[in-house]
Design an enzyme around this catalytic site. Structure first.
Site, PDB file in Angstrom:
ATOM      1  N   HIS A 145       0.400  -1.409   0.135  1.00 33.76           N
ATOM      2  CA  HIS A 145      -0.443   0.137  -0.492  1.00 33.76           C
ATOM      3  C   HIS A 145       0.631   1.469   0.027  1.00 33.76           C
ATOM      4  O   HIS A 145       1.661   1.217   1.159  1.00 33.76           O
ATOM      5  CB  HIS A 145      -0.809  -0.293   1.545  1.00 33.76           C
ATOM      6  CG  HIS A 145      -2.055   1.197   1.762  1.00 33.76           C
ATOM      7  ND1 HIS A 145      -3.280   1.010   1.229  1.00 33.76           N
ATOM      8  CD2 HIS A 145      -1.394   2.498   0.600  1.00 33.76           C
ATOM      9  CE1 HIS A 145      -4.110   1.428   1.798  1.00 33.76           C
ATOM     10  NE2 HIS A 145      -3.242   3.329   1.287  1.00 33.76           N
TER      11      HIS A 145
ATOM     12  N   HIS B  30       1.455   5.422  -1.958  1.00 37.98           N
ATOM     13  CA  HIS B  30       1.634   6.811  -2.476  1.00 37.98           C
ATOM     14  C   HIS B  30       2.154   7.366  -3.143  1.00 37.98           C
ATOM     15  O   HIS B  30       3.524   7.278  -2.126  1.00 37.98           O
ATOM     16  CB  HIS B  30       0.741   7.959  -1.804  1.00 37.98           C
ATOM     17  CG  HIS B  30      -0.683   7.695  -1.103  1.00 37.98           C
ATOM     18  ND1 HIS B  30      -2.130   7.138  -1.185  1.00 37.98           N
ATOM     19  CD2 HIS B  30      -0.959   6.666   0.118  1.00 37.98           C
ATOM     20  CE1 HIS B  30      -2.899   6.525  -0.891  1.00 37.98           C
ATOM     21  NE2 HIS B  30      -2.759   6.369  -0.445  1.00 37.98           N
TER      22      HIS B  30
ATOM     23  N   LYS C  65      -9.463  -0.550  -5.829  1.00 39.99           N
ATOM     24  CA  LYS C  65      -9.478   0.152  -4.651  1.00 39.99           C
ATOM     25  C   LYS C  65     -10.790   0.734  -4.228  1.00 39.99           C
ATOM     26  O   LYS C  65     -10.808   1.784  -5.257  1.00 39.99           O
ATOM     27  CB  LYS C  65      -7.956   1.218  -4.456  1.00 39.99           C
ATOM     28  CG  LYS C  65      -8.079   2.067  -2.997  1.00 39.99           C
ATOM     29  CD  LYS C  65      -7.706   1.441  -2.118  1.00 39.99           C
ATOM     30  CE  LYS C  65      -7.894   1.977   0.162  1.00 39.99           C
ATOM     31  NZ  LYS C  65      -6.954   3.354  -0.409  1.00 39.99           N
TER      32      LYS C  65
ATOM     33  N   HIS D 248     -10.451   1.205   1.642  1.00 36.94           N
ATOM     34  CA  HIS D 248     -10.387   1.971   2.756  1.00 36.94           C
ATOM     35  C   HIS D 248     -11.597   2.067   3.530  1.00 36.94           C
ATOM     36  O   HIS D 248     -12.599   1.938   3.873  1.00 36.94           O
ATOM     37  CB  HIS D 248     -10.303   3.628   2.103  1.00 36.94           C
ATOM     38  CG  HIS D 248      -9.739   4.102   3.274  1.00 36.94           C
ATOM     39  ND1 HIS D 248      -8.942   5.220   3.449  1.00 36.94           N
ATOM     40  CD2 HIS D 248     -10.490   4.935   4.031  1.00 36.94           C
ATOM     41  CE1 HIS D 248      -8.506   6.050   4.772  1.00 36.94           C
ATOM     42  NE2 HIS D 248      -9.933   5.619   5.301  1.00 36.94           N
TER      43      HIS D 248
ATOM     44  N   HIS E   9      -4.700  -0.216   5.673  1.00 32.94           N
ATOM     45  CA  HIS E   9      -4.614   0.015   7.054  1.00 32.94           C
ATOM     46  C   HIS E   9      -5.235   0.453   8.588  1.00 32.94           C
ATOM     47  O   HIS E   9      -5.474   1.148   8.450  1.00 32.94           O
ATOM     48  CB  HIS E   9      -4.129   1.563   6.869  1.00 32.94           C
ATOM     49  CG  HIS E   9      -4.894   2.314   5.536  1.00 32.94           C
ATOM     50  ND1 HIS E   9      -5.940   2.266   6.096  1.00 32.94           N
ATOM     51  CD2 HIS E   9      -4.740   2.831   4.394  1.00 32.94           C
ATOM     52  CE1 HIS E   9      -7.506   3.618   5.071  1.00 32.94           C
ATOM     53  NE2 HIS E   9      -6.039   3.294   4.597  1.00 32.94           N
TER      54      HIS E   9
ATOM     55  N   ASP F 115       1.398   2.793   3.720  1.00 32.75           N
ATOM     56  CA  ASP F 115       0.970   4.255   3.447  1.00 32.75           C
ATOM     57  C   ASP F 115       1.720   5.608   3.140  1.00 32.75           C
ATOM     58  O   ASP F 115       0.814   5.882   3.422  1.00 32.75           O
ATOM     59  CB  ASP F 115      -0.783   4.100   4.331  1.00 32.75           C
ATOM     60  CG  ASP F 115      -1.277   4.907   3.550  1.00 32.75           C
ATOM     61  OD1 ASP F 115      -1.164   5.435   2.988  1.00 32.75           O
ATOM     62  OD2 ASP F 115      -1.958   5.620   5.144  1.00 32.75           O
TER      63      ASP F 115
ATOM     64  N   HIS G 180       3.019  14.658   1.062  1.00 29.23           N
ATOM     65  CA  HIS G 180       2.939  15.857   1.020  1.00 29.23           C
ATOM     66  C   HIS G 180       2.947  17.034   1.571  1.00 29.23           C
ATOM     67  O   HIS G 180       4.117  17.292   1.939  1.00 29.23           O
ATOM     68  CB  HIS G 180       1.267  16.361   1.675  1.00 29.23           C
ATOM     69  CG  HIS G 180       0.307  15.147   2.383  1.00 29.23           C
ATOM     70  ND1 HIS G 180      -0.584  15.675   0.873  1.00 29.23           N
ATOM     71  CD2 HIS G 180      -0.455  14.206   2.921  1.00 29.23           C
ATOM     72  CE1 HIS G 180      -1.876  14.530   0.595  1.00 29.23           C
ATOM     73  NE2 HIS G 180      -1.331  13.283   2.047  1.00 29.23           N
TER      74      HIS G 180
HETATM   75  C1  NCD Z   1      -3.437   8.637   2.038  1.00 28.64           C
HETATM   76  C2  NCD Z   1      -3.011   9.740   0.648  1.00 28.64           C
HETATM   77  O1  NCD Z   1      -2.320  10.651   1.079  1.00 28.64           O
HETATM   78  O2  NCD Z   1      -3.359   9.356  -0.292  1.00 28.64           O
HETATM   79  N1  NCD Z   1      -3.685   9.832   3.400  1.00 28.64           N
HETATM   80  C3  NCD Z   1      -3.483   9.181   4.578  1.00 28.64           C
HETATM   81  O3  NCD Z   1      -3.880  10.013   5.044  1.00 28.64           O
HETATM   82  N2  NCD Z   1      -3.314   7.612   4.195  1.00 28.64           N
HETATM   83  C4  NCD Z   1      -4.961   8.126   1.857  1.00 28.64           C
HETATM   84  C5  NCD Z   1      -5.546   6.533   2.251  1.00 28.64           C
HETATM   85  O4  NCD Z   1      -4.602   6.188   2.070  1.00 28.64           O
HETATM   86  O5  NCD Z   1      -6.273   6.947   3.068  1.00 28.64           O
HETATM   87 ZN    ZN Z   2      -2.955   5.319   1.415  1.00 29.47          ZN
END
Ligand code: NCD
Ligand code: ZN
Length: 350
Positions: free
Chosen positions: A13, A15, A99, A136, A174, A247, A251
Site C-alpha cells: 500500500h 502513494h 481500491k 479504505h 491500514h 501507506d 504531501h
Molecule cells: C492518503 C493520501 O494522502 O493519499 N492519506 C492518508 O492519510 N493515509 C490516502 C489514504 O490512504 O487514506
Molecule cells: Zn493510503
C-alpha cells in the site's frame, strides 16, 4: 542482534503521486522494496487499465534502476466503473486489484463510493474474476466519532460485503484498531489486512504532544494505545493475514503545516527501519520477514522475492526534510535518530 537479513520486502500500500513529486519519492521505496501496490488516488483518479498503464510507465520512467522495482497497479473503483473494465483488469498482468474509497473518507476520495449497493454488480464481477478488492475501511457519516469510523465500517458495510460475496478476496487497508485486528483474525481466509509502521509505533497522543502535530495526521487517524498494542500483536504474530503496507503518503510541507492540514504520513525514507523498530520493541524481529516479505505475496498469489536485504543496528539521523517538487517533504521522525539502518544494496541470492 546487530544485523538481520531478510528476503526483500514488498510494500502492499503506497502513494507515489505523479510528476515532479513522483520523481522525488519513488526511489526511496525502490531502494528498499522489490514491488509495491501503487494507490490510484491521483487527480484525476486512475480508473481505467489504460490510465494505470500510462501511470505505470511514468513510474518506471522516474526510477533510477527501473529493473529493480515493479509497481503493481490498483484501479480506483467508482460507481460508474464499467463492468468491462473489471474484466480488462482481471486479464492484465500489471493490474492487481481495485481500491474502494468511501466518498469523502480521505485524500482524493471525492470520486469514491457514495452508496455500496450501487457497486454490488461490480463486486460480483470482481468475485467471479478473482480480482482483489482493497478497502479504505472507514464510515463517512460525519456524525460518527472519527475514532470509531473503522469499527462502524466493519459493522455497517464490511460484514455485508463479505456475506454477499464470499469468494471475493479483500484487503482491509491500514487497519488501526483492536476491533479490525480481531475481525480479520476470525474472518475467512480470503480476508486480510495491511498495517502501517506509524500505526505500530504511535498512538493518538503523538498528534497532540506539545502542540498540534500535523505530520502525525493521517487517515485512518492514530488511535489509543490499546489499539496500537493490538496491531503490534497482530503484525508480529506471524499470522498470514497481516502484511506490510506503509501507506506512505507524501504531501508538501505547506499542505501539512496548514490550518486545514492534509492527511498522510511520509514514511518511505525509512520504511523497513520503522517496522524493525516496532518489531524490536516487542522482541519480535524474528517475525518481521513473515510480515514484510512472505504474507503479502502469498495472499496475492505471487512469488516471494529471491533477493535478500540487510538491516544493521546503527544509529542514523533522519533528515529534517527532502525536496518535493518546488516544496519540501517532512518525513516521519524528521531530525530524530533511528537505531536500524537498511543496507541499500540488496544482494541477489540467485
Ligand atoms: C492518503 C493520501 O494522502 O493519499 N492519506 C492518508 O492519510 N493515509 C490516502 C489514504 O490512504 O487514506
Ligand atoms: Zn493510503
Amino acid at each position: 542482534m546487530q544485523k538481520i537479513t531478510l528476503t526483500q520486502p514488498d510494500d502492499w500500500h503506497l502513494h507515489l503521486r505523479a510528476g515532479a513529486a513522483l520523481k522525488d519519492v519513488v526511489n526511496f521505496s525502490a531502494a528498499q522494496f522489490r514491488r509495491a501496490v501503487v494507490m490510484p488516488n491521483l487527480k484525476p483518479p486512475v480508473t481505467t487499465v489504460r490510465q494505470a498503464l500510462a501511470y505505470h510507465a511514468e513510474i518506471k520512467d522516474a526510477l533510477q534502476n527501473p529493473q529493480d522495482f515493479e509497481p503493481l497497479m490498483a484501479l480506483y473503483l467508482t460507481e460508474s466503473t464499467h463492468r468491462d473494465e473489471i474484466k480488462r483488469a482481471a486479464e492484465h498482468p500489471c493490474i492487481h486489484g481495485f481500491k474502494l474509497y468511501p466518498a469523502g473518507a480521505t485524500t482524493n476520495s471525492e470520486a469514491g463510493i457514495g452508496s455500496l449497493q450501487n457497486i454490488y454488480p461490480l463486486l460480483e464481477i470482481m468475485e467471479r474474476h478473482d480480482v482483489p478488492l482493497m478497502i479504505h475501511g472507514e464510515a463517512t457519516d460525519p456524525h460518527i466519532d472519527i475514532f470509531d469510523r473503522e469499527l462502524a465500517f466493519i459493522e455497517n458495510s464490511l460484514f455485508e460485503i463479505i456475506e454477499r460475496f464470499p469468494g471475493l478476496r479483500i484487503v482491509l487497508e491500514h487497519i488501526t484498531t483492536r476491533h479490525a485486528a480481531e475481525f480479520i483474525r476470525q474472518a475467512p481466509a480470503q480476508i486480510a489486512a495491511t498495517i502501517t509502521a506509524h500505526h505500530l509505533l504511535y498512538n493518538r497522543n503523538a498528534l497532540f504532544q506539545g502542540g498540534l502535530k500535523p505530520h502525525f495526521y493521517c487517515l485512518p487517524v492514530l488511535k489509543r494505545e490499546e489499539h496500537r498494542l493490538a496491531l503490534l500483536d497482530a503484525a508480529a504474530s506471524g499470522e498470514r493475514k497481516f502484511f506490510l503496507g506503509t501507506d506512505s503518503a507524501p504531501h508538501p510541507r505547506h499542505g501539512k503545516e496548514n490550518a486545514c492540514a492534509c492527511a498522510g504520513c511520509f514514511t518511505a525514507h525509512a520504511a523497513i527501519e520503522l517496522y524493525a523498530t516496532a518489531f524490536a520493541s516487542v522482541n519480535k524481529l524474528d517475525k518481521l520477514e513473515q510480515f514484510a516479505s512472505f504474507n503479502g505475496p502469498d495472499f496475492y498469489g505471487m512469488p516471494r522475492n529471491s533477493s535478500q536485504v540487510t538491516l544493521q543496528k546503527t544509529e542514523w539521523e533522519v533528515p529534517a526534510g527532502y525536496t518535493f517538487g518546488n516544496d519540501t517533504l517532512i518525513p516521519l521522525e524528521a531530525g530524530r535518530v533511528l537505531t536500524w539502518k537498511f543496507d541499500k544494496t540488496p544482494q541477489n541470492s540467485q
